[in-house]
Design a protein around this motif. Structure first.
Motif, PDB file in Angstrom:
ATOM      1  N   ALA A 161     -12.696 -18.931   4.243  1.00 51.20           N
ATOM      2  CA  ALA A 161     -11.761 -18.400   5.239  1.00 51.20           C
ATOM      3  C   ALA A 161     -12.352 -18.507   6.647  1.00 51.20           C
ATOM      4  N   ARG A 162     -13.635 -18.189   6.763  1.00 54.06           N
ATOM      5  CA  ARG A 162     -14.281 -18.280   8.076  1.00 54.06           C
ATOM      6  C   ARG A 162     -14.257 -19.709   8.580  1.00 54.06           C
ATOM      7  N   SER A 163     -14.577 -20.643   7.671  1.00 56.34           N
ATOM      8  CA  SER A 163     -14.643 -22.040   8.096  1.00 56.34           C
ATOM      9  C   SER A 163     -13.267 -22.559   8.505  1.00 56.34           C
ATOM     10  N   LEU A 164     -12.223 -22.006   7.903  1.00 55.55           N
ATOM     11  CA  LEU A 164     -10.852 -22.448   8.215  1.00 55.55           C
ATOM     12  C   LEU A 164     -10.209 -21.558   9.287  1.00 55.55           C
ATOM     13  N   ARG A 165     -10.955 -20.549   9.704  1.00 55.34           N
ATOM     14  CA  ARG A 165     -10.478 -19.592  10.710  1.00 55.34           C
ATOM     15  C   ARG A 165      -9.197 -18.881  10.244  1.00 55.34           C
ATOM     16  N   VAL A 166      -9.234 -18.475   9.001  1.00 54.21           N
ATOM     17  CA  VAL A 166      -8.110 -17.721   8.418  1.00 54.21           C
ATOM     18  C   VAL A 166      -8.518 -16.266   8.319  1.00 54.21           C
ATOM     19  N   ARG A 167      -7.599 -15.405   8.700  1.00 49.14           N
ATOM     20  CA  ARG A 167      -7.882 -13.973   8.573  1.00 49.14           C
ATOM     21  C   ARG A 167      -7.656 -13.551   7.113  1.00 49.14           C
ATOM     22  N   LEU A 168      -8.731 -13.096   6.487  1.00 52.21           N
ATOM     23  CA  LEU A 168      -8.695 -12.754   5.063  1.00 52.21           C
ATOM     24  C   LEU A 168      -9.122 -11.303   4.867  1.00 52.21           C
ATOM     25  N   LEU A 169      -8.265 -10.547   4.188  1.00 55.43           N
ATOM     26  CA  LEU A 169      -8.587  -9.157   3.853  1.00 55.43           C
ATOM     27  C   LEU A 169      -8.756  -9.054   2.344  1.00 55.43           C
ATOM     28  N   ILE A 170      -9.898  -8.553   1.938  1.00 53.34           N
ATOM     29  CA  ILE A 170     -10.136  -8.408   0.497  1.00 53.34           C
ATOM     30  C   ILE A 170     -10.210  -6.926   0.179  1.00 53.34           C
ATOM     31  N   SER A 171      -9.210  -6.445  -0.543  1.00 53.76           N
ATOM     32  CA  SER A 171      -9.118  -5.002  -0.821  1.00 53.76           C
ATOM     33  C   SER A 171      -9.746  -4.617  -2.152  1.00 53.76           C
ATOM     34  N   GLY A 172      -9.960  -5.585  -3.046  1.00 52.84           N
ATOM     35  CA  GLY A 172     -10.515  -5.266  -4.360  1.00 52.84           C
ATOM     36  C   GLY A 172      -9.494  -4.554  -5.245  1.00 52.84           C
ATOM     37  N   GLU A 173     -10.022  -3.912  -6.302  1.00 51.28           N
ATOM     38  CA  GLU A 173      -9.152  -3.238  -7.248  1.00 51.28           C
ATOM     39  C   GLU A 173      -8.640  -1.933  -6.646  1.00 51.28           C
ATOM     40  N   VAL A 174      -7.340  -1.663  -6.791  1.00 46.19           N
ATOM     41  CA  VAL A 174      -6.766  -0.456  -6.195  1.00 46.19           C
ATOM     42  C   VAL A 174      -5.912   0.259  -7.230  1.00 46.19           C
ATOM     43  N   ASP A 175      -5.550   1.500  -6.917  1.00 44.28           N
ATOM     44  CA  ASP A 175      -4.667   2.226  -7.837  1.00 44.28           C
ATOM     45  C   ASP A 175      -3.218   1.795  -7.619  1.00 44.28           C
ATOM     46  N   ASP A 176      -2.333   2.310  -8.491  1.00 45.93           N
ATOM     47  CA  ASP A 176      -0.935   1.892  -8.451  1.00 45.93           C
ATOM     48  C   ASP A 176      -0.273   2.194  -7.111  1.00 45.93           C
ATOM     49  N   VAL A 177      -0.600   3.348  -6.574  1.00 43.73           N
ATOM     50  CA  VAL A 177       0.041   3.759  -5.315  1.00 43.73           C
ATOM     51  C   VAL A 177      -0.380   2.820  -4.184  1.00 43.73           C
ATOM     52  N   THR A 178      -1.667   2.520  -4.140  1.00 45.55           N
ATOM     53  CA  THR A 178      -2.157   1.620  -3.099  1.00 45.55           C
ATOM     54  C   THR A 178      -1.565   0.224  -3.275  1.00 45.55           C
ATOM     55  N   LEU A 179      -1.451  -0.195  -4.528  1.00 42.23           N
ATOM     56  CA  LEU A 179      -0.857  -1.502  -4.778  1.00 42.23           C
ATOM     57  C   LEU A 179       0.591  -1.534  -4.292  1.00 42.23           C
ATOM     58  N   ALA A 180       1.333  -0.488  -4.641  1.00 42.20           N
ATOM     59  CA  ALA A 180       2.727  -0.434  -4.204  1.00 42.20           C
ATOM     60  C   ALA A 180       2.814  -0.479  -2.677  1.00 42.20           C
ATOM     61  N   HIS A 181       1.891   0.231  -2.051  1.00 35.73           N
ATOM     62  CA  HIS A 181       1.886   0.252  -0.593  1.00 35.73           C
ATOM     63  C   HIS A 181       1.568  -1.147  -0.038  1.00 35.73           C
ATOM     64  N   ALA A 182       0.635  -1.835  -0.704  1.00 33.44           N
ATOM     65  CA  ALA A 182       0.272  -3.190  -0.267  1.00 33.44           C
ATOM     66  C   ALA A 182       1.475  -4.130  -0.369  1.00 33.44           C
ATOM     67  N   ILE A 183       2.230  -3.961  -1.432  1.00 34.47           N
ATOM     68  CA  ILE A 183       3.420  -4.809  -1.577  1.00 34.47           C
ATOM     69  C   ILE A 183       4.441  -4.469  -0.494  1.00 34.47           C
ATOM     70  N   GLU A 184       4.604  -3.192  -0.259  1.00 35.93           N
ATOM     71  CA  GLU A 184       5.548  -2.791   0.798  1.00 35.93           C
ATOM     72  C   GLU A 184       5.192  -3.421   2.132  1.00 35.93           C
ATOM     73  N   ARG A 185       3.899  -3.456   2.396  1.00 38.41           N
ATOM     74  CA  ARG A 185       3.455  -3.943   3.699  1.00 38.41           C
ATOM     75  C   ARG A 185       3.532  -5.466   3.818  1.00 38.41           C
ATOM     76  N   ALA A 186       3.596  -6.142   2.715  1.00 29.90           N
ATOM     77  CA  ALA A 186       3.518  -7.600   2.757  1.00 29.90           C
ATOM     78  C   ALA A 186       4.828  -8.212   3.257  1.00 29.90           C
TER      79      ALA A 186
END
Lengths: 441, 344
Positions: free
Chosen positions: A271-296
């Protein structure tokens, strides 16, 4: 009807969530539901989902026999994870039942099961796929090579299907294997799923939130969900973004799901070499996952090779009204063309880039696509419909069960007489049994 | 005791085995038992259909039966805790006929698999049987050789001995029974072409196939034997068959490795000697060369010499016939004794 489910119960299992949804619908229709949780010892102590039903551990033999004795139908939820589905493969041979097949590749499940039963596993491989496959099956050096080397020659779906009294699967792309292997009825029923942790306004709240603080309101947040491995195609997503000037400054890629440290390091470097902004959240609970989908803004569900019968994360994203990009393969190919964007696997990066640029430049189309997806998915991936069809299917499987038992009896007799698989002229041998076919299928 | 006799059947076809099963039933009843014959449909051609028929028999469960007496492959695969085998017929094409290259089982892998399945199923059935009787030393030895089974010989009595009372000779050689290449009636026609014109031959019985019938009629034409041969190719009533035997000068029975020579036994009962061949199996247990008949090489000239000798000195032939009758009745083969041994 009294239904007994063998299922993972851990909250991290999407299949467990399917069982929860279907079980709820069954109970609402007056049926009785009992659960046997199937996780291996490392996970069986984790807090279970609230099924609202009696919950039995798979290793509690006495109780399992008791609840099985009282059941009208036994249903096994099977996916490609031995840690989550061990109890299924421990019990299926002795308590045959309906298999709800969540993956068309079961190499991981089989390998885990084979660990303590090497000779038996080899015999199964020989029986299903022949000597050559059996000799090389356990010789792969890494998981990628293993999947690539076995997904077509020895996906192990036949192993499970042959033990089932009937198979429900959730797409038809590799169903021929099931039809050949399963002696009972086989049916495609769209997976039951919902969006339990989504807010009521889901679909209207996309855009970066606090977790991606560096983003602006005009940025496009792309989300990929699930364990990060080669078939999620994250490399390709990074390249598609990084080589498109229209995307490089507006797109953010977020990964939610378990990721190994070496993979994280490699992708971060890319990602750095391609200058792409990459966020790695790792494993999350259901609520956080749902929130991530909402935000996408866009949920990227690329898979290659496709191994699953259905993708819970894809369905959840569609239910949430997101613009979803999938690979034109497997389960994903069966989704309506006007509800998702499909990427040809042989032109993956360029095709994906075109789709992302289009979605980035046409927010209204993005929204429209998500709305169509949500409408179709809500009508299709319905727990209510799944429960109704499961009951009908269980009745069909029950009718077929005596015939299957008879066939097994005959097959065992022939094997006892020294018949080898494929040695006898089978068409003539089974011809007299065809009178049963009508009641079996 | 309730005794079930289990045999095969081909619908609308009856042969010696069917007669034997019926007579066994009658004699079981005469001995004070309840008895029935269960006839299981069987078709052995094509060979690829044999395993499915074996499975069907194996799936049958007998109840309300004290004893089962099973007679043939695959009927003897039937399961019962007290099963006795009186083995009239294995599927020889999986055994000695196969070794002799005379099998309908192909030599390809599926054919070999069918052969293996038949042999293993036989072994299983033999292993679960309380007693096994063979109908002759020939079948006893085959069982020992191929299956490792020690069987006792239990010679079948004549089904209808009263029909075979003998009588004055009309001077012909008689060959009766099923007609096929294994029974080798064609050898007798080839032999007839080599003997003096006063020798006449009657062949009577049902051809297994139209080809078997055609082979005989073509030989008659080819050797211009029409005035010396009677071909009565049909399923004969027992009385008619017995008449042919009773009026014969000598009977001829030259099958390849037959389990048991029913025709030889009937001939002996009627006081007729028998011409047979060195390789005719169970027939040889009833025919002694130059005592009760002629045992010669299975070749046209040797058979021609025997036929000529039989017709040349009718006094000797009649004497051989008398000796044959004495030998047969001296064996003491009766239904009451047979029933007693089967139920031991």
């Amino acid at each position: 009807m009294n239904l007994l489910f063998f299922t993972p119960a851990a909250s991290s299992s999407a299949i467990g969530r399917v069982t929860q949804l279907v079980g709820r619908e069954l109970k609402a229709r007056g049926h009785t539901v009992t659960m046997v949780r199937t996780e291996d010892y490392a996970f069986i102590g984790t807090p279970p989902r609230q099924f609202g039903a009696e919950l039995v551990r798979w290793d509690d033999t006495k109780r399992v026999f008791r609840v099985a004795r009282d059941a009208d139908a036994i249903v096994y939820q099977i996916g490609d994870s031995f840690p989550f589905h061990r109890g299924c493969v421990e019990w299926l041979p002795s308590l045959p039942g309906i298999v709800c097949l969540h993956d068309y590749f079961l190499g991981g499940l089989f390998s885990g099961w084979a660990g303590a039963r090497w000779m038996m596993a080899k015999a199964i491989l020989q029986s299903c796929y022949g000597e050559e496959v059996a000799a090389s099956y356990f010789a792969y050096e890494n998981a990628v090579d293993f999947v690539e080397g076995t997904r077509e020659r020895a996906p192990m779906t036949e192993w499970i299907a042959a033990m089932a009294t009937g198979v429900i699967t959730h797409s038809s792309w590799d169903i021929q294997r099931i039809l050949r292997a399963c002696p009972g009825p086989v049916e495609v029923i769209p997976l039951a799923y919902d969006k339990p942790n989504a807010s009521p306004t889901v679909g209207s709240c996309s855009g970066p939130g606090p977790v991606d603080g560096s983003a602006g309101r005009d940025d496009m947040l792309i989300l990929t969900v699930g364990r990060v491995n080669a078939n999620k195609r994250v490399d390709s997503v990074l390249r598609a973004i990084g080589t498109a000037p229209q995307l490089q400054h507006t797109a953010i890629l977020r990964l939610v799901g378990h990721i190994e440290s070496d993979v994280q390091a490699r992708l971060s470097a890319l990602a750095r070499s391609l200058r792409v902004r990459l966020l790695i959240s790792g494993e999350v609970d259901d609520v956080t996952l749902a929130h991530a989908i909402e935000r996408a803004d866009v949920v990227c569900c690329l898979r290659f090779p496709a191994l699953e019968a259905a993708s819970a994360s894809t369905i959840e994203a569609m239910l949430c009204g997101k613009a979803v990009i999938v690979t034109d393969t497997g389960f994903y190919r069966e989704l309506p063309d006007d509800c998702v964007c499909k990427v040809a696997p042989n032109h993956e990066v360029s095709d994906l880039q075109d789709k992302l640029v289009f979605l980035a430049q046409n927010p209204a189309e993005r929204t429209a696509l998500g709305n169509r997806a949500a409408q179709w998915a809500a009508a299709t991936f319905s727990p209510r419909l799944y429960a109704e069809r499961l009951v009908d299917f269980a009745l069909r499987a029950a009718r077929a069960a005596p015939v299957i038992e008879a066939c097994r009896h005959f097959a065992n007799t022939l094997v006892g007489w020294g018949a080898s698989q494929g040695g006898l002229p089978m068409q003539d041998t089974i011809a007299p049994l065809r009178i049963f076919e009508q009641s079996c299928r | 005791m309730k005794v079930l006799v289990v045999n095969n059947m081909a619908p609308f076809v009856r042969g010696g085995a069917e007669e034997l099963a019926a007579h066994l039933e009658e004699n079981l009843v005469a001995s004070g038992h309840e008895a029935e014959v269960l006839r299981i449909p069987l078709r052995l051609d094509p060979a690829s259909r044999i395993p499915s028929q074996m499975l069907m028999v194996r799936a049958l469960e007998m109840f309300n039966v004290d004893r089962v007496i099973a007679l043939k492959f695959p009927a003897y695969l039937i399961r019962h805790p007290h099963k006795t085998l009186w083995l009239l017929r294995q599927y020889r094409q999986a055994y000695d006929s196969s070794d002799a290259g005379q099998s309908n089982l192909p030599e390809d892998p599926p054919g070999q698999e069918i052969r293996r399945v038949i042999r293993n199923a036989d072994n299983e059935a033999f292993g679960e049987s309380r007693r096994i009787f063979a109908i002759s030393k020939t079948s006893q030895q085959r069982l020992a050789h191929y299956n490792g089974v020690n069987a006792d010989v239990l010679t079948p009595p004549l089904n209808d001995a009263e029909l075979f009372r003998g009588g004055s000779s009309e001077g012909y050689v008689f060959a009766g029974g099923r007609i096929n290449s294994m029974k080798r009636q064609y050898l007798l026609l080839e032999a007839l072409a080599l003997v003096p014109r006063n020798v006449r031959l009657v062949i009577a019985g049902q051809p297994d196939t139209p080809q078997d019938a055609a082979r005989l009629t073509q030989l008659v034409e080819a050797h211009a034997l029409g005035d010396r041969v009677t071909l009565d190719l049909r399923c004969l009533p027992r009385a008619e068959l017995a008449q042919y035997v009773n009026r014969a000068l000598v009977c001829a029975c030259v099958p390849w490795n037959e389990d048991f020579g029913y025709l030889a036994a009937e001939a002996a009962a009627a006081g007729k000697p028998v011409i047979t061949a060195h390789d005719s199996g169970g027939v040889l247990e009833l025919v002694r060369h130059l005592e009760t008949g002629w045992v010669v090489a299975p070749e046209p000239q040797a058979l021609a010499d025997a036929m000529a000798a039989a017709c040349l000195s009718t006094t000797t032939t009649v004497n051989y016939g008398t000796a044959a009758r004495d030998h047969w009745f001296g064996m003491g083969v009766t239904w009451p004794k047979t029933v007693e041994r089967l139920l031991t």
